[in-house]
Design a protein around this motif. Sequence first.
Motif, PDB file in Angstrom:
ATOM      1  N   ARG A 175       0.845  -1.197   0.000  1.00 12.62           N
ATOM      2  CA  ARG A 175       0.000   0.000   0.000  1.00 12.62           C
ATOM      3  C   ARG A 175       0.879   1.245   0.000  1.00 12.62           C
ATOM      4  O   ARG A 175       2.070   1.180   0.309  1.00 12.62           O
ATOM      5  CB  ARG A 175      -0.941   0.007   1.213  1.00 12.62           C
ATOM      6  CG  ARG A 175      -0.219   0.117   2.541  1.00 12.62           C
ATOM      7  CD  ARG A 175      -1.173   0.061   3.720  1.00 12.62           C
ATOM      8  NE  ARG A 175      -2.155   1.118   3.676  1.00 12.62           N
ATOM      9  CZ  ARG A 175      -2.918   1.447   4.726  1.00 12.62           C
ATOM     10  NH1 ARG A 175      -2.798   0.782   5.869  1.00 12.62           N
ATOM     11  NH2 ARG A 175      -3.794   2.415   4.634  1.00 12.62           N
ATOM     12  N   LEU A 176       0.276   2.372  -0.338  1.00 13.19           N
ATOM     13  CA  LEU A 176       1.002   3.632  -0.367  1.00 13.19           C
ATOM     14  C   LEU A 176       1.360   4.036   1.059  1.00 13.19           C
ATOM     15  O   LEU A 176       0.496   4.158   1.928  1.00 13.19           O
ATOM     16  CB  LEU A 176       0.135   4.719  -1.019  1.00 13.19           C
ATOM     17  CG  LEU A 176       0.784   6.090  -1.180  1.00 13.19           C
ATOM     18  CD1 LEU A 176       1.935   6.020  -2.173  1.00 13.19           C
ATOM     19  CD2 LEU A 176      -0.247   7.114  -1.646  1.00 13.19           C
ATOM     20  N   ALA A 177       2.661   4.244   1.294  1.00 13.22           N
ATOM     21  CA  ALA A 177       3.128   4.560   2.640  1.00 13.22           C
ATOM     22  C   ALA A 177       3.669   5.979   2.758  1.00 13.22           C
ATOM     23  O   ALA A 177       3.793   6.505   3.859  1.00 13.22           O
ATOM     24  CB  ALA A 177       4.206   3.579   3.068  1.00 13.22           C
ATOM     25  N   GLY A 178       3.994   6.594   1.639  1.00 10.36           N
ATOM     26  CA  GLY A 178       4.555   7.929   1.674  1.00 10.36           C
ATOM     27  C   GLY A 178       5.000   8.360   0.293  1.00 10.36           C
ATOM     28  O   GLY A 178       4.641   7.731  -0.707  1.00 10.36           O
ATOM     29  N   VAL A 179       5.791   9.438   0.234  1.00  9.88           N
ATOM     30  CA  VAL A 179       6.253   9.956  -1.051  1.00  9.88           C
ATOM     31  C   VAL A 179       7.685  10.465  -0.935  1.00  9.88           C
ATOM     32  O   VAL A 179       8.130  10.901   0.135  1.00  9.88           O
ATOM     33  CB  VAL A 179       5.353  11.109  -1.569  1.00  9.88           C
ATOM     34  CG1 VAL A 179       3.976  10.597  -1.921  1.00  9.88           C
ATOM     35  CG2 VAL A 179       5.281  12.253  -0.566  1.00  9.88           C
ATOM     36  N   LEU A 180       8.391  10.378  -2.049  1.00 10.24           N
ATOM     37  CA  LEU A 180       9.678  11.059  -2.212  1.00 10.24           C
ATOM     38  C   LEU A 180       9.379  12.330  -2.988  1.00 10.24           C
ATOM     39  O   LEU A 180       8.903  12.277  -4.122  1.00 10.24           O
ATOM     40  CB  LEU A 180      10.668  10.182  -2.975  1.00 10.24           C
ATOM     41  CG  LEU A 180      11.978  10.859  -3.431  1.00 10.24           C
ATOM     42  CD1 LEU A 180      12.774  11.365  -2.236  1.00 10.24           C
ATOM     43  CD2 LEU A 180      12.810   9.913  -4.272  1.00 10.24           C
ATOM     44  N   CYS A 181       9.599  13.485  -2.363  1.00 10.03           N
ATOM     45  CA  CYS A 181       9.221  14.777  -2.951  1.00 10.03           C
ATOM     46  C   CYS A 181      10.478  15.567  -3.308  1.00 10.03           C
ATOM     47  O   CYS A 181      11.294  15.900  -2.439  1.00 10.03           O
ATOM     48  CB  CYS A 181       8.358  15.567  -1.979  1.00 10.03           C
ATOM     49  SG  CYS A 181       7.723  17.109  -2.672  1.00 10.03           S
ATOM     50  N   LEU A 182      10.641  15.860  -4.601  1.00  7.28           N
ATOM     51  CA  LEU A 182      11.772  16.633  -5.095  1.00  7.28           C
ATOM     52  C   LEU A 182      11.273  18.042  -5.400  1.00  7.28           C
ATOM     53  O   LEU A 182      10.352  18.233  -6.199  1.00  7.28           O
ATOM     54  CB  LEU A 182      12.342  15.969  -6.343  1.00  7.28           C
ATOM     55  CG  LEU A 182      12.869  14.552  -6.062  1.00  7.28           C
ATOM     56  CD1 LEU A 182      12.684  13.667  -7.257  1.00  7.28           C
ATOM     57  CD2 LEU A 182      14.308  14.603  -5.658  1.00  7.28           C
ATOM     58  N   ALA A 203      12.737   6.096  -4.941  1.00  7.40           N
ATOM     59  CA  ALA A 203      11.577   5.876  -4.079  1.00  7.40           C
ATOM     60  C   ALA A 203      11.391   4.388  -3.808  1.00  7.40           C
ATOM     61  O   ALA A 203      11.050   3.964  -2.697  1.00  7.40           O
ATOM     62  CB  ALA A 203      10.324   6.466  -4.719  1.00  7.40           C
ATOM     63  N   SER A 204      11.622   3.564  -4.848  1.00  8.38           N
ATOM     64  CA  SER A 204      11.494   2.114  -4.677  1.00  8.38           C
ATOM     65  C   SER A 204      12.537   1.579  -3.698  1.00  8.38           C
ATOM     66  O   SER A 204      12.266   0.669  -2.911  1.00  8.38           O
ATOM     67  CB  SER A 204      11.627   1.411  -6.027  1.00  8.38           C
ATOM     68  OG  SER A 204      10.610   1.799  -6.907  1.00  8.38           O
ATOM     69  N   ALA A 205      13.747   2.132  -3.766  1.00 12.94           N
ATOM     70  CA  ALA A 205      14.787   1.707  -2.836  1.00 12.94           C
ATOM     71  C   ALA A 205      14.371   1.985  -1.392  1.00 12.94           C
ATOM     72  O   ALA A 205      14.526   1.140  -0.496  1.00 12.94           O
ATOM     73  CB  ALA A 205      16.096   2.416  -3.159  1.00 12.94           C
ATOM     74  N   PHE A 206      13.822   3.170  -1.157  1.00 10.56           N
ATOM     75  CA  PHE A 206      13.381   3.475   0.203  1.00 10.56           C
ATOM     76  C   PHE A 206      12.162   2.648   0.600  1.00 10.56           C
ATOM     77  O   PHE A 206      11.971   2.337   1.776  1.00 10.56           O
ATOM     78  CB  PHE A 206      13.074   4.964   0.360  1.00 10.56           C
ATOM     79  CG  PHE A 206      12.796   5.340   1.782  1.00 10.56           C
ATOM     80  CD1 PHE A 206      13.829   5.420   2.708  1.00 10.56           C
ATOM     81  CD2 PHE A 206      11.498   5.562   2.221  1.00 10.56           C
ATOM     82  CE1 PHE A 206      13.580   5.731   4.032  1.00 10.56           C
ATOM     83  CE2 PHE A 206      11.239   5.879   3.545  1.00 10.56           C
ATOM     84  CZ  PHE A 206      12.278   5.957   4.456  1.00 10.56           C
ATOM     85  N   SER A 207      11.344   2.268  -0.388  1.00  9.73           N
ATOM     86  CA  SER A 207      10.201   1.396  -0.093  1.00  9.73           C
ATOM     87  C   SER A 207      10.667   0.107   0.567  1.00  9.73           C
ATOM     88  O   SER A 207      10.044  -0.404   1.504  1.00  9.73           O
ATOM     89  CB  SER A 207       9.425   1.073  -1.374  1.00  9.73           C
ATOM     90  OG  SER A 207       8.821   2.222  -1.913  1.00  9.73           O
ATOM     91  N   ALA A 208      11.758  -0.439   0.058  1.00 12.00           N
ATOM     92  CA  ALA A 208      12.280  -1.687   0.630  1.00 12.00           C
ATOM     93  C   ALA A 208      12.728  -1.473   2.079  1.00 12.00           C
ATOM     94  O   ALA A 208      12.457  -2.294   2.957  1.00 12.00           O
ATOM     95  CB  ALA A 208      13.431  -2.202  -0.216  1.00 12.00           C
ATOM     96  N   ALA A 209      13.412  -0.361   2.327  1.00 11.49           N
ATOM     97  CA  ALA A 209      13.851  -0.074   3.692  1.00 11.49           C
ATOM     98  C   ALA A 209      12.660   0.079   4.631  1.00 11.49           C
ATOM     99  O   ALA A 209      12.664  -0.414   5.758  1.00 11.49           O
ATOM    100  CB  ALA A 209      14.703   1.202   3.696  1.00 11.49           C
ATOM    101  N   LEU A 210      11.614   0.744   4.155  1.00 12.14           N
ATOM    102  CA  LEU A 210      10.426   0.945   4.972  1.00 12.14           C
ATOM    103  C   LEU A 210       9.715  -0.373   5.259  1.00 12.14           C
ATOM    104  O   LEU A 210       9.217  -0.613   6.359  1.00 12.14           O
ATOM    105  CB  LEU A 210       9.477   1.909   4.252  1.00 12.14           C
ATOM    106  CG  LEU A 210       8.331   2.508   5.062  1.00 12.14           C
ATOM    107  CD1 LEU A 210       8.851   3.265   6.268  1.00 12.14           C
ATOM    108  CD2 LEU A 210       7.495   3.418   4.172  1.00 12.14           C
ATOM    109  N   GLU A 211       9.679  -1.236   4.231  1.00 10.74           N
ATOM    110  CA  GLU A 211       9.056  -2.553   4.410  1.00 10.74           C
ATOM    111  C   GLU A 211       9.745  -3.334   5.534  1.00 10.74           C
ATOM    112  O   GLU A 211       9.095  -3.953   6.380  1.00 10.74           O
ATOM    113  CB  GLU A 211       9.142  -3.333   3.097  1.00 10.74           C
ATOM    114  CG  GLU A 211       8.489  -4.697   3.139  1.00 10.74           C
ATOM    115  CD  GLU A 211       6.974  -4.646   3.084  1.00 10.74           C
ATOM    116  OE1 GLU A 211       6.354  -5.615   3.541  1.00 10.74           O
ATOM    117  OE2 GLU A 211       6.435  -3.628   2.597  1.00 10.74           O
ATOM    118  N   PHE A 212      11.063  -3.279   5.529  1.00 17.07           N
ATOM    119  CA  PHE A 212      11.795  -3.997   6.587  1.00 17.07           C
ATOM    120  C   PHE A 212      11.588  -3.354   7.960  1.00 17.07           C
ATOM    121  O   PHE A 212      11.509  -4.040   8.982  1.00 17.07           O
ATOM    122  CB  PHE A 212      13.290  -4.036   6.254  1.00 17.07           C
ATOM    123  CG  PHE A 212      13.646  -5.099   5.263  1.00 17.07           C
ATOM    124  CD1 PHE A 212      14.061  -4.773   3.977  1.00 17.07           C
ATOM    125  CD2 PHE A 212      13.548  -6.436   5.612  1.00 17.07           C
ATOM    126  CE1 PHE A 212      14.383  -5.758   3.064  1.00 17.07           C
ATOM    127  CE2 PHE A 212      13.871  -7.425   4.700  1.00 17.07           C
ATOM    128  CZ  PHE A 212      14.282  -7.092   3.424  1.00 17.07           C
TER     129      PHE A 212
END
Length: 525
Positions: A175-182, A203-212
């Motif tokens: 699910r949507l957890a947040g955003v990378l805003c430039l 953003a996908s790289a940080f998605s993995a960190a957030l998942e963990f």
Amino acid sequence: MNDRSLRGNYANASLLVRGWTDRTMNGVTRNMIEPQSETGDPELLKRLCRQQQALIKVGSLWRRYEGALTNAAGVVTEAAALALDVGRAGIWTFDSLRSSLENLDLYQADMKRHLRGGRLAAKDYPIYFDALAREEILQVSDAPTAPHTRALFDSYLRPNAIGAMLVAPIHAGARLAGVLCLEHVGGKRHFHQDEINTAVHLASAFSAALEFQYHADERHKMQAHLRDQVALWSIFFEQNRDGISVLRTDGSVYRANKRFADMLGYTVDEAHQLHVWEWDSQFDRDTIVGMLQSVDFSGDHFDTRHQRKDGRVIDVEVTSNGAYYNGTKLIFCNHRDITERKRDQQEIHKLATTDTLTGIASRGEFSRILSEEIDRATRYGRPLALIMYDIDHFKRVNDTFGHHAGDEVLKTVVDLVNEHLRRVDTHGRWGGEEFMVLLPETSLAAALVIAERLCQAIGGQGFDPVGSVTASFGVTLLGQEDGFDVLVKRADEALYRAKNGGRNRVESAVGPATDSVRHNSGANR
């Protein structure tokens, strides 16, 4: 330069990739792109070099921070600011109630500092939050005036001198957890496709960190995976909701995820043995090879059809993007099954263009076709005939036998008329018991013969429980100066004369200077 036009420029050596040179930095493999000094697009080259440096930086710093989420966020925001040359880059995450976005890390490039804190409430910025909820890439070239971000102007954009924004979704737990805003500090700015792709990857790289992070009891697994870029890529690859294939330029599969294999009905191992032309049913082999060889960093987007292992064909939306890995060009493809969407679109089109009772063209669709045929006939000087017919005393049928019987009469009459028409003819319901027949490449004499035949067929048909039913016909021919309204009006006038002349007959009119021609169809007029 239009990003899509870069597809051809790469083939003409605007940027030559000499290969990837492996260099080790803190245990992280660095992939270097080296341009020829005498060729290349300078602006594109600058962007790609910035993006490459940023990705190398992400790779070199992941292991240093031992998986701490805030530090990982800092790595991504700093790399994102470098990659896209923006003044500010931040990671915002939703609170537990999803009623606000809270800033996890904000990097300011000019001062090279990281800030934390800050909150945006959904109730204050509903349009912006609605856009984020659709989980699409949000590119705003003029943030102070754009509909999605205009509400942010007084409280956020103006104080920070932000002129443009690029927002990429961050996912966790499907699910949507947040955003990378430039955030571009300054005036307006357009973000290129290669920059958008890089933002999505970060953003996908940080998605993995957030998942963990959401699985704190498996913290040691998070630390191990963050040290390994291959594992990080695998998480993104395997958890993607679309089918993903990585292809070689010869059409063979380098790698495919399970979603892609399931979509085609194969196992993952079987999918790895396939070539594109073994599943794509829309393009031939030579076309596919040419497409693969021409795909560049700007990528491509198109609809096609895939054939499953069981022979069933599905509609698929494909997004592709070229990249070099260990000196070899690979094509990364997202495959999304849109069969149901296509079916819905076709059903909507059918409902909008077809009369629901009789199955022939609705008045709106018939009018559209008639306008096109008038333009074609006028342009090329070809004959075009129009027949308007009406079922006689139809109100009496409804009043005596009921509307259900009346509907059956209408459907039977339409079926009778369809039996006498060509594939190129168009049959439409004009309204109530009134119908139109469009006859391309047909003279007046031929149209009169057809109208007579239709009149006799209807008059000779039995309708249970109604008995016999007749119809009156008006026939006209397109004149050189005729438009839509004139042609329809003249057909209507011819039908009116047939009604006044006793019904169950054919009348024709071909223009104000031509006498109308009367044709009768038997007794009881």
